[in-house]
Design a protein around this motif. Structure first.
Motif, PDB file in Angstrom:
ATOM      1  N   ALA A  62      -5.047  -2.616 -11.782  1.00 64.68           N
ATOM      2  CA  ALA A  62      -6.329  -1.949 -11.603  1.00 64.68           C
ATOM      3  C   ALA A  62      -5.988  -0.688 -12.370  1.00 64.68           C
ATOM      4  CB  ALA A  62      -6.412  -1.553  -9.915  1.00 64.68           C
ATOM      5  N   ILE A  91     -12.450   1.481  -8.374  1.00 69.01           N
ATOM      6  CA  ILE A  91     -12.165   1.176  -7.074  1.00 69.01           C
ATOM      7  C   ILE A  91     -12.383  -0.147  -6.422  1.00 69.01           C
ATOM      8  CG2 ILE A  91     -12.392   1.894  -4.726  1.00 69.01           C
ATOM      9  CD1 ILE A  91     -11.125   4.206  -6.045  1.00 69.01           C
ATOM     10  N   GLU A 132      -7.381  -6.284  -6.712  1.00 71.75           N
ATOM     11  CA  GLU A 132      -6.124  -6.498  -6.775  1.00 71.75           C
ATOM     12  C   GLU A 132      -5.388  -6.706  -5.674  1.00 71.75           C
ATOM     13  OE1 GLU A 132      -4.115  -6.955  -9.603  1.00 71.75           O
ATOM     14  OE2 GLU A 132      -6.142  -7.102 -10.889  1.00 71.75           O
ATOM     15  N   VAL A 133      -5.617  -5.540  -4.655  1.00 76.80           N
ATOM     16  CA  VAL A 133      -5.073  -5.894  -3.436  1.00 76.80           C
ATOM     17  C   VAL A 133      -5.258  -6.840  -2.798  1.00 76.80           C
ATOM     18  CG1 VAL A 133      -5.366  -4.917  -0.996  1.00 76.80           C
ATOM     19  CG2 VAL A 133      -5.274  -3.370  -2.849  1.00 76.80           C
ATOM     20  N   VAL A 160      -0.862  -6.331   6.440  1.00 77.21           N
ATOM     21  CA  VAL A 160      -2.186  -6.007   5.534  1.00 77.21           C
ATOM     22  C   VAL A 160      -3.490  -5.622   6.042  1.00 77.21           C
ATOM     23  CG1 VAL A 160      -3.626  -7.210   3.673  1.00 77.21           C
ATOM     24  CG2 VAL A 160      -1.139  -7.667   3.678  1.00 77.21           C
ATOM     25  N   PHE A 200       0.892  -1.200   0.070  1.00 79.40           N
ATOM     26  CA  PHE A 200       0.058  -0.177   0.000  1.00 79.40           C
ATOM     27  C   PHE A 200       0.892   1.397   0.120  1.00 79.40           C
ATOM     28  CE2 PHE A 200      -2.229  -3.543   2.421  1.00 79.40           C
ATOM     29  CZ  PHE A 200      -2.855  -3.911   1.418  1.00 79.40           C
ATOM     30  N   LYS A 228      -8.978   1.163   6.599  1.00 84.22           N
ATOM     31  CA  LYS A 228      -9.855   1.590   5.300  1.00 84.22           C
ATOM     32  C   LYS A 228     -11.330   1.351   6.111  1.00 84.22           C
ATOM     33  CE  LYS A 228     -10.930   2.317   1.132  1.00 84.22           C
ATOM     34  NZ  LYS A 228     -12.491   2.284   1.098  1.00 84.22           N
ATOM     35  N   SER A 240      -5.648 -10.071  -4.260  1.00 84.71           N
ATOM     36  CA  SER A 240      -4.781 -10.886  -4.946  1.00 84.71           C
ATOM     37  C   SER A 240      -3.335 -10.650  -4.998  1.00 84.71           C
ATOM     38  CB  SER A 240      -4.837 -10.742  -6.584  1.00 84.71           C
ATOM     39  OG  SER A 240      -5.818 -11.066  -7.128  1.00 84.71           O
ATOM     40  N   HIS A 241      -2.710  -9.628  -4.803  1.00 83.08           N
ATOM     41  CA  HIS A 241      -1.205  -9.164  -4.479  1.00 83.08           C
ATOM     42  C   HIS A 241      -1.084  -9.239  -3.101  1.00 83.08           C
ATOM     43  CE1 HIS A 241       0.169  -8.299  -8.831  1.00 83.08           C
ATOM     44  NE2 HIS A 241      -1.091  -7.937  -8.869  1.00 83.08           N
ATOM     45  N   HIS A 242      -1.788  -8.829  -2.327  1.00 84.96           N
ATOM     46  CA  HIS A 242      -1.136  -8.619  -0.848  1.00 84.96           C
ATOM     47  C   HIS A 242      -1.717  -9.491   0.222  1.00 84.96           C
ATOM     48  CE1 HIS A 242       0.736  -4.855  -2.457  1.00 84.96           C
ATOM     49  NE2 HIS A 242      -0.434  -4.540  -3.023  1.00 84.96           N
ATOM     50  N   ASN A 278      -3.780 -12.560  -0.582  1.00 85.85           N
ATOM     51  CA  ASN A 278      -3.770 -13.871  -0.809  1.00 85.85           C
ATOM     52  C   ASN A 278      -2.507 -14.488  -0.572  1.00 85.85           C
ATOM     53  OD1 ASN A 278      -5.260 -16.279  -2.092  1.00 85.85           O
ATOM     54  ND2 ASN A 278      -3.911 -15.862  -3.735  1.00 85.85           N
ATOM     55  N   LYS A 313       3.333 -10.794   7.723  1.00 81.58           N
ATOM     56  CA  LYS A 313       2.713 -10.024   6.624  1.00 81.58           C
ATOM     57  C   LYS A 313       1.265  -9.816   6.585  1.00 81.58           C
ATOM     58  CE  LYS A 313       6.203 -11.672   3.588  1.00 81.58           C
ATOM     59  NZ  LYS A 313       6.546 -12.695   2.767  1.00 81.58           N
ATOM     60  N   VAL A 359      -3.996  -2.438   7.337  1.00 85.58           N
ATOM     61  CA  VAL A 359      -4.287  -1.357   6.169  1.00 85.58           C
ATOM     62  C   VAL A 359      -5.899  -1.468   6.223  1.00 85.58           C
ATOM     63  CG1 VAL A 359      -4.243  -0.727   3.856  1.00 85.58           C
ATOM     64  CG2 VAL A 359      -2.179  -1.442   5.011  1.00 85.58           C
ATOM     65  N   TYR A 360      -6.375  -2.493   6.081  1.00 83.98           N
ATOM     66  CA  TYR A 360      -8.016  -2.917   6.008  1.00 83.98           C
ATOM     67  C   TYR A 360      -8.648  -2.094   7.387  1.00 83.98           C
ATOM     68  CZ  TYR A 360      -7.327  -6.485   2.501  1.00 83.98           C
ATOM     69  OH  TYR A 360      -6.950  -7.240   1.275  1.00 83.98           O
ATOM     70  N   LEU A 410      -9.443  -2.039  -7.859  1.00 81.16           N
ATOM     71  CA  LEU A 410      -8.364  -1.754  -6.910  1.00 81.16           C
ATOM     72  C   LEU A 410      -8.195  -2.684  -5.881  1.00 81.16           C
ATOM     73  CD1 LEU A 410      -7.268   1.676  -5.829  1.00 81.16           C
ATOM     74  CD2 LEU A 410      -6.665  -0.154  -4.568  1.00 81.16           C
ATOM     75  N   TRP A 411      -9.266  -2.849  -5.096  1.00 82.67           N
ATOM     76  CA  TRP A 411      -9.069  -3.640  -3.900  1.00 82.67           C
ATOM     77  C   TRP A 411      -9.418  -5.157  -4.203  1.00 82.67           C
ATOM     78  CZ3 TRP A 411      -7.592  -2.239   0.751  1.00 82.67           C
ATOM     79  CH2 TRP A 411      -7.583  -0.841   0.845  1.00 82.67           C
TER      80      TRP A 411
END
Lengths: 253, 237
Positions: free
Chosen positions: A79, B114, B120-121, B162, A61, B169, B123-125, B127, B158, B165-166, B117-118
């Motif tokens: 994205a 958006i 992808e978040v 993550v 992030f 948000k 998938s990448h961070h 998962n 890790k 951050v959630y 975006l989330w």
């Protein structure tokens, strides 16, 4: 959108891409050039953080690349690219087919990149930059996993020139940056993963000669050497460097 | 005469539609299959679940590999289209049936961006970290081996970052991509469900916003239909 094309000096309406020269930034820069869009590039100097890479490469992030389009802020290169491909679908290269089912195939190959290909590609690259990494990996163990990964690419190319069909799409675009890094390693075995598969190698060579990719390499090279204070004049649009910044945290909303 | 021909037309159409029902190949205990099932239920879409015996390795047979060369479930067949990768499948279903059931992708351009975006978040961070923990604590014991504590430790750390951050948000919006439930939230559900069965549920429960979000996700009717299939249990620590 039309205003933006006719008056490229209208700073307020220009998109901004905050980016560095490393890895995931390449896909966003590549994509923007494929679409031929006017944008302002804000160079974010990540060198200090490259040294602290852990093996997932991307720290979570508030990272680059980040796209600003009006009041929208997007991170995550895929994205960003999906948004640009849809929002500006009439500009430049058509990166997403109109047909729903064809689009689903593109999505599948993008997922394969994220879930199957990237983690293995990154592991093989870690060996190359192990002077930056705090961990030492057993190279030979990981090699056998990586060797399996481009297998899917071979099968696909016997039917069509690009991953999702007859034309270049987001699926192909996102594969090129990691492959570019794999091909620039010193390890012959890694390079051979691509070159020993003729269909895969042909696909890579085709993509490497795309004008948008050549521009991407040019820009990232300049950023790497941090010579980006001068205005760059590229054939499709101007790229004005606004500032050097160190770590930048963007809140997503 | 007109009503009779309309009647026969209706009969023909309905039998044709029967054959056109989407097929999902897999087993409900697979988190990735569950991801697709959740989406199908949210979109109120008919489907047929074709069982694939994972323990007998039927997903590695040539007949299966011709559908998915990676030899993984789920696979979706919709007439002439064969798809794999659960998140590509959910995106396809959500778009094909965007006017039915829950709005999982949002229609307005910027809101839709958006959501992506989330997604992808996730998938990448999210998962990679959570699936590494689930792999060690659930899959590895099924293979008769011992979990690697170092891998679990590293990925829990890790995952914690993550979730921080959630947490922030979810203090601003009810769901990850805004104030309504979307694919971005849905994709998290199956692995989180398994994760909460391990001894590390504290990672979620100690973060009030994440905990409230998770409990909300578990209250959805689609979840209540799919969770009974998520039967695998982790090895006790």
């Amino acid at each position: 959108k039309n205003e933006r094309k006719m008056n490229p000096t209208m700073d307020d309406s220009k998109m901004k891409l905050h980016c560095g020269w490393f890895f995931f930034n390449l896909a966003a820069i590549f994509g923007i050039h494929e679409k031929g869009l006017y944008f302002e590039l804000v160079f974010v100097d990540w060198v200090a953080d490259v040294v602290n890479l852990n093996y997932t490469f991307v720290q979570p992030f508030g990272q680059v690349p980040v796209l600003e389009d009006g009041d929208l802020k997007l991170s995550e290169s895929k994205a960003i690219m999906r948004y640009l491909a849809e929002q500006y679908k009439d500009d430049g290269t058509n990166l997403l087919p109109n047909d729903l089912k064809e689009r689903a195939i593109v999505s599948t190959w993008m997922e394969i990149d994220t879930i199957q290909f990237l983690p293995l590609a990154i592991l093989s690259l870690i060996r190359e930059i192990k002077s930056f990494s705090h961990r030492h990996y057993n190279g030979s163990r990981k090699q056998s996993q990586i060797i399996r990964s481009p297998k899917h690419l071979r099968g696909s190319f016997s039917e069509s020139p690009y991953l999702a069909g007859e034309s270049f799409t987001l699926a192909d675009l996102h594969h090129l940056p990691p492959i570019h890094y794999l091909l620039n390693t010193e390890d012959e075995k890694v390079k051979d993963l691509i070159y020993s598969r003729p269909n895969v190698a042909a696909w890579v060579e085709k993509m490497k000669s795309r004008p948008a990719w050549l521009k991407t390499l040019h820009i990232t090279d300049l950023m790497k050497r941090r010579h980006l204070r001068t205005q760059l004049d590229l054939s499709c649009h101007d790229v004005a460097v606004v500032a050097h910044k160190t770590v930048m945290v963007i809140g997503n909303n | 005469k007109q009503t009779r021909s309309q009647f026969y037309l209706a009969l023909t159409l309905s039998s044709a539609l029967r054959q056109m029902v989407m097929k999902v190949y897999g087993d409900g205990m697979s988190a990735c299959v569950a991801r697709v099932l959740l989406c199908l239920h949210e979109k109120e879409t008919e489907f047929e679940l074709v069982p694939v015996d994972l323990f007998a390795c039927h997903h590695k047979l040539p007949s299966f590999l011709s559908m998915n060369p990676f030899g993984q479930v789920p696979v979706l067949q919709d007439e002439d289209l064969t798809l794999f990768e659960s998140r590509a499948i959910t995106a396809y279903i959500a778009e094909k049936h965007k006017d039915k059931g829950t709005d999982l992708t949002r229609h307005a351009d910027k809101e839709a961006a958006i959501v992506k975006l989330w997604s992808e978040v996730e998938s990448h961070h999210f998962n990679p970290a959570i699936s590494a923990v689930i792999h060690q604590l659930i899959v590895v014991p099924l293979q008769g081996k011992t979990p690697d504590a170092a891998i679990v430790e590293e990925n829990l750390e890790k995952l914690g970052k993550v979730l921080d951050v959630y947490e922030e948000k979810l203090g601003k919006t009810k769901y990850l991509a805004g104030d309504s439930y979307t694919l971005a939230d849905l994709h998290h559900v199956p692995y989180t469900y398994y994760f909460m069965k391990t001894g590390h549920a504290g990672l979620v429960n100690d973060r009030p916003n994440v905990k409230a979000w998770w409990e909300d996700l578990c209250s959805r009717p689609a979840f209540l239909k799919v969770s009974p299939g998520l039967t695998v249990a982790p090895a006790t620590n």
